[in-house]
Enzyme design. Structure first.
Site, short mmCIF file in Angstrom:
data_model
loop_
_atom_site.label_atom_id
_atom_site.label_comp_id
_atom_site.label_asym_id
_atom_site.label_seq_id
_atom_site.Cartn_x
_atom_site.Cartn_y
_atom_site.Cartn_z
N GLY A 1 0.62 -1.46 -0.05
CA GLY A 1 -0.23 0.08 0.13
C GLY A 1 0.68 1.33 -0.03
O GLY A 1 2.09 1.25 -0.32
N HIS B 1 -18.75 -5.80 -35.00
CA HIS B 1 -18.60 -7.18 -34.57
C HIS B 1 -16.97 -7.65 -36.21
O HIS B 1 -17.80 -6.89 -37.69
CB HIS B 1 -19.45 -8.16 -35.56
CG HIS B 1 -19.63 -9.80 -35.60
ND1 HIS B 1 -18.88 -10.85 -34.71
CD2 HIS B 1 -18.91 -10.08 -36.86
CE1 HIS B 1 -18.46 -11.60 -35.00
NE2 HIS B 1 -18.82 -11.56 -36.69
P1 NAD Z 1 -2.91 -2.11 -2.59
O1 NAD Z 1 -3.74 -1.37 -0.88
O2 NAD Z 1 -3.48 -2.72 -3.45
O3 NAD Z 1 -2.53 -4.34 -1.78
C1 NAD Z 1 -1.93 -4.08 -1.04
C2 NAD Z 1 -1.98 -5.38 -0.70
O4 NAD Z 1 -1.18 -5.57 0.45
C3 NAD Z 1 -3.02 -5.78 0.29
O5 NAD Z 1 -3.89 -6.65 -0.40
C4 NAD Z 1 -3.04 -6.17 1.47
O6 NAD Z 1 -4.17 -6.80 2.45
C5 NAD Z 1 -1.14 -6.47 1.39
N1 NAD Z 1 -0.77 -6.62 2.70
C6 NAD Z 1 -0.81 -5.61 3.55
N2 NAD Z 1 0.20 -5.59 4.62
C7 NAD Z 1 0.94 -6.94 4.67
C8 NAD Z 1 1.03 -7.47 5.18
N3 NAD Z 1 1.90 -7.80 5.78
N4 NAD Z 1 2.26 -8.71 4.93
C9 NAD Z 1 1.45 -9.34 3.30
N5 NAD Z 1 0.68 -9.05 2.85
C10 NAD Z 1 -0.40 -7.15 3.29
O7 NAD Z 1 -1.75 -1.37 -2.31
P2 NAD Z 1 -0.41 -1.48 -3.47
O8 NAD Z 1 -0.58 -2.54 -4.54
O9 NAD Z 1 0.99 -1.43 -2.74
O10 NAD Z 1 -0.67 -0.51 -4.44
C11 NAD Z 1 -0.36 1.35 -3.84
C12 NAD Z 1 -1.94 2.17 -4.31
O11 NAD Z 1 -1.54 2.37 -5.44
C13 NAD Z 1 -2.92 0.98 -4.60
O12 NAD Z 1 -3.84 2.50 -3.51
C14 NAD Z 1 -3.03 1.24 -5.87
O13 NAD Z 1 -4.50 1.46 -6.08
C15 NAD Z 1 -2.35 2.48 -6.73
N6 NAD Z 1 -2.28 1.34 -7.96
C16 NAD Z 1 -2.54 1.57 -9.02
C17 NAD Z 1 -2.53 0.99 -8.98
C18 NAD Z 1 -3.47 1.30 -10.93
O14 NAD Z 1 -4.50 1.39 -10.87
N7 NAD Z 1 -2.81 0.70 -11.93
C19 NAD Z 1 -1.44 0.30 -10.64
C20 NAD Z 1 0.04 0.29 -9.37
C21 NAD Z 1 -0.19 0.88 -7.64
#
Ligand code: NAD
Length: 500
Positions: free
Chosen positions: A306, A479
């Site tokens: 995150g 199509h």
């Molecule tokens: P995310 O919040 O999408 O996912 C983080 C994941 O890590 C979650 O599933 C959470 O449960 C898990 N997690 C947290 N602590 C943990 C631990 N100690 N052990 C194991 N798992 C754990 O975060 P992200 O993937 O880092 O992305 C960050 C932000 O950037 C998000 O808000 C995302 O939407 C945004 N982002 C968006 C895009 C896109 O739209 N394509 C691309 C990259 C990033």
């Protein structure tokens, strides 16, 4: 770019005395040196900030931006969306090339020149950041490079890399400083062995075993890049599912598709520590529900758990700008903070941390500051995971509708039944439409499949206009296209899909 204003002293620890402007500015004015003065100063030139600045300039506001990086574009253009898409594209081509023989195209097995692929990525980034620089100039927006601190209401102090300071005056300030990587307690990110998304975009060789902490968007996108280039990838996720927040059925199917591609998942697993070894790391995790700890050896560990709002050094404390319980700048429906003349948008405020959400907020806040009616429809913000197949979604998930007690109908159509997907041999996935049971209004659309990130916008436009599933079903679709799967899913809401 305007140079430093002489006579302005460097920052003092604990901030300047309140009387500083009153004492110094009149003296400067009498010497003919006036601080630069603006209608709007935007702090941060990510997708939220630079878009807000351009819209403000279009509306006639004298606008400046302050950016701490050398290049504009924020995390998204420099170390996020854009470089990751370059590597996703290149790695997809690399993997695809292995299957050219199936199409009757004879080529020898593809080889990887990672350094070249990294330069390809960097050229894409540079092209985009230069584009933003051009747009700022074209719109006559002054760009200052340095760290911005809000000295007082109507005053932004910019400290440049060489330590010099400038004080800028402005009627309005917009905080668009974005977000930073969330760190796990006790785990140091060195960007070599233990990397954030930034380091994962810069690896100099393909890791033998990449362990990703977090099955969110970043983990699955960057995990895909390195798996396609030859890494074994294990994803360790705290929850018992991937992609939290996405429709659960979609997430479950997508996990199956990724597993088929070679991803290994350890769900319901909490990472408790990482110990660096000679040339890699040992990661320790234990069942989230409690139980015995286990370890995995990795060459590289990607921490993707995150992001957190970035408010460091802005001086919000001394101004009394309110933050919420998650450290985000608190704003009202007009993006105004509790301090008059200070606004905030993007990752630094509540809502999904998405570039396009920040962009829309940037346009809206500029219009509001210019006295117009800006607004963002938070019910229709698409989100896309740029893997292959892509995953895209807009509106409510089934779980959200159930929680809200809204009765709904579901229409689903698989890509296995879509002619174009069949001929292209990209049949993994489906389109799912959720429509209000009483009114047939489309409430949510979820797609796994080829081009899902483009297809979702048909649904977004329909939803923006308050369409029913029948409206979507009655719209003639060319199509043979992948988009026909959307029309068929709309037909399926009333159980009248043709090709199923
Ligand atoms: P995310 O919040 O999408 O996912 C983080 C994941 O890590 C979650 O599933 C959470 O449960 C898990 N997690 C947290 N602590 C943990 C631990 N100690 N052990 C194991 N798992 C754990 O975060 P992200 O993937 O880092 O992305 C960050 C932000 O950037 C998000 O808000 C995302 O939407 C945004 N982002 C968006 C895009 C896109 O739209 N394509 C691309 C990259 C990033």
């Amino acid at each position: 770019m305007p140079g430093p204003v002489p006579g302005i002293p460097p920052s003092m620890p604990g901030g300047r005395p309140k009387t500083w402007m009153a004492e110094i500015c009149p003296a400067m004015t009498s010497k003919g040196i006036t601080p630069m003065s603006y209608d709007l100063i935007v702090i941060g030139t990510g997708p939220g900030g630079y878009v807000a600045a351009i819209r403000a300039a279009q509306l006639g506001l004298k606008t400046a931006v302050v950016e701490k990086r050398k290049a504009h574009g924020g995390t998204c253009l420099n170390v996020g969306c854009i470089p990751s898409k370059a590597l996703l594209h290149a790695s997809h081509m690399f993997e695809d090339a292995k299957h050219f023989a199936d199409l009757g195209i004879g080529v020898s097995a593809p080889t990887l020149d990672l350094q070249k692929m990294q330069s390809f990525k960097q050229e894409g980034v540079d092209g985009n950041t230069k584009g933003v620089e051009f747009l700022l100039k074209k719109n006559k927006i002054d760009a200052f490079h340095g760290i911005a601190r809000i000295a007082a209401v109507g005053q932004v102090e910019v400290t440049s890399e060489d330590g010099s300071n400038q004080l800028l005056e402005t009627k309005n300030i917009l905080i668009a400083t974005g977000s930073d990587v969330t760190r796990l307690p006790g785990i140091e990110i060195d960007e070599k062995v233990v990397v954030s998304s930034t380091g994962a975009l810069e690896l100099e060789s393909v890791p033998k075993h990449l362990v990703v902490i977090g099955a969110g968007v970043i983990g699955l996108e960057l995990g895909s890049v390195w798996r396609r280039l030859g890494a074994e990838v294990t994803v360790v996720e705290y929850l018992d599912r991937i992609l939290p927040g996405m429709d659960a059925e979609v997430a479950k199917n997508f996990q199956r598709i990724l597993s088929k591609q070679g991803f290994a998942f350890k769900l319901g697993a909490k990472v408790t520590g990482i110990e660096k070894t000679g040339n890699g790391a040992t990661l320790t995790y234990e069942p989230a529900a409690g139980g015995a700890a286990e370890t995995i050896e990795a060459d590289v560990v990607l921490v993707a758990v995150g992001r957190v709002p970035y408010t460091q050094g802005l001086g919000l404390d001394h101004l009394g700008v309110q933050l919420d319980n998650r450290g985000r700048v608190q704003t009202d429906e007009h993006f105004a903070t509790n301090v008059t003349g200070i606004y905030a948008i993007g990752d630094v405020i509540a809502g999904p941390m998405l570039a396009h959400k920040a962009e829309d907020e940037g346009v809206a806040v500029a219009e509001i500051i210019a006295g117009k009616a800006g607004h963002v429809n938070y019910d229709v913000i698409p989100s896309v995971v740029y893997t292959f197949p892509e995953v895209a979604s807009v509106g409510k998930t089934e779980e959200e509708l159930k929680a809200a007690g809204i009765a709904y109908n579901v229409g689903k159509f698989p890509f296995t039944a879509n002619g174009r997907a069949k001929v292209n041999r990209t049949t993994d996935g489906f389109v799912k439409i959720l429509a209000d049971a009483a009114t047939d209004k489309v409430l949510g659309v979820h797609i796994i499949g080829p081009e899902a990130g483009n297809l979702i916008h048909e649904a977004a436009i329909a939803m923006e206009f308050g369409a029913s599933s029948e409206d979507m079903a009655r719209t003639c679709h060319a199509h043979p296209t992948l988009a026909e799967a959307v029309k068929e899913a709309a037909l399926a809401v009333e159980k009248r899909a043709i090709h199923m």
